[in-house]
Scaffold this active site. Structure first.
Site, PDB file in Angstrom:
ATOM      1  CB  CYS A   7      -0.923   0.004   1.217  1.00  0.00           C
ATOM      2  SG  CYS A   7      -2.345   1.093   1.014  1.00  0.00           S
ATOM      3  CG  ASP A 127      -4.088  -0.510  10.532  1.00  0.00           C
ATOM      4  OD1 ASP A 127      -3.117  -0.791  11.265  1.00  0.00           O
ATOM      5  OD2 ASP A 127      -4.000   0.270   9.573  1.00  0.00           O
TER       6      ASP A 127
END
Length: 205
Positions: A7, A127
C-alpha cells in the site's frame, strides 16, 4: 496461499517495483497522507500496472460519487474505507458499483472485530488505527473471535508488518491477505529490495 498488498505507492518508480515483485494488490492513497496521490496520477499509472495486480483505492470520508467514479472508471478495482463510513454509506456505494469494498477496523478490543463481522463490506482490514503508522495491534484478539465464530469475514491484516514479524503475524491470525506500507519503506520511500523480499517470502513460505 496468503495474498499480499503493498500500500501507499506514490512515485512512478513504485509502479516499477511492484510490477517486478508482483504482489496481489497495491494501494493508492487518495486520503490526506504523506503518501497521498492525485486522481490524475493514479489514472496515469493504472495502465502501467501489470494486469494481474489489483489496484485498491484508500479513502477517508470521501464523497460517494468520487469513490464510485474511480471504481467504475477502472482506475481502481476495490475501495478501502478508513474513515467514519457507516453501513448506510457502504450500502449506497454498493448500489453505485459492483466492485468489492474493504472496511478498515481499528482494533482495540475483541468487540471491535466482532461488531465488524456484520458489515455489508466484502472484506475487513484490521489495523491498529491510523494507517501507515508502522504499529501493530494485539493479534491474539483475532483468534479469540475465530474461536467463537465459524464464518468470519475475510480480512486484510495491517499495522506494523515487516519481514521480521510476517510469519508470526500469519500464524497468529490466518488472514486472507497481509497489507504492508511502512514495512517495505526506507526513510519514508518504498524500497525495491524490501518489496521483492517480502513478496518472495510470501510466495515461497
Amino acid at each position: 496461499m496468503r495474498k499480499i498488498k503493498i500500500c501507499g505507492l506514490f512515485r512512478d518508480c513504485d509502479i516499477d517495483y511492484v510490477n517486478e515483485a508482483r504482489p496481489d494488490f497495491i494501494g493508492f492513497v487518495f486520503a490526506k497522507s504523506r503518501r497521498q496521490v492525485s486522481v490524475v496520477w493514479a489514472e496515469a499509472m493504472r495502465p502501467r500496472l501489470k494486469s494481474e495486480i489489483i489496484p485498491v483505492g484508500v479513502f477517508v470520508n470521501e464523497s460517494l460519487e468520487k469513490v464510485a467514479k474511480l471504481l467504475n472508471d477502472n482506475t481502481i478495482e476495490m475501495a478501502q474505507l478508513h474513515g467514519d463510513e457507516n453501513e448506510n454509506y457502504i450500502q449506497e456505494l454498493k448500489t453505485l458499483t459492483n466492485k468489492p469494498i474493504i472496511k478498515a477496523v481499528r482494533v482495540l478490543s475483541q468487540e471491535d472485530i466482532e461488531s465488524a463481522q456484520n458489515t455489508v463490506a466484502d472484506f475487513l482490514l484490521l489495523d491498529n488505527g491510523a494507517g501507515g503508522t508502522g504499529e501493530s495491534f494485539d493479534w491474539s484478539l483475532v483468534n479469540q473471535v475465530k474461536n467463537q465464530k465459524q464464518n468470519q469475514k475475510p480480512f486484510f491484516l495491517a499495522g506494523g508488518l515487516k519481514v521480521g514479524n510476517l510469519e508470526q503475524a500469519i500464524l497468529a491470525t490466518s488472514p486472507y491477505a497481509v497489507d504492508l506500507s511502512s514495512g517495505v519503506e526506507t526513510d519514508g520511500l518504498k524500497d525495491r529490495a524490501k518489496i521483492l523480499e517480502i513478496v518472495r517470502r510470501m510466495r515461497n513460505g
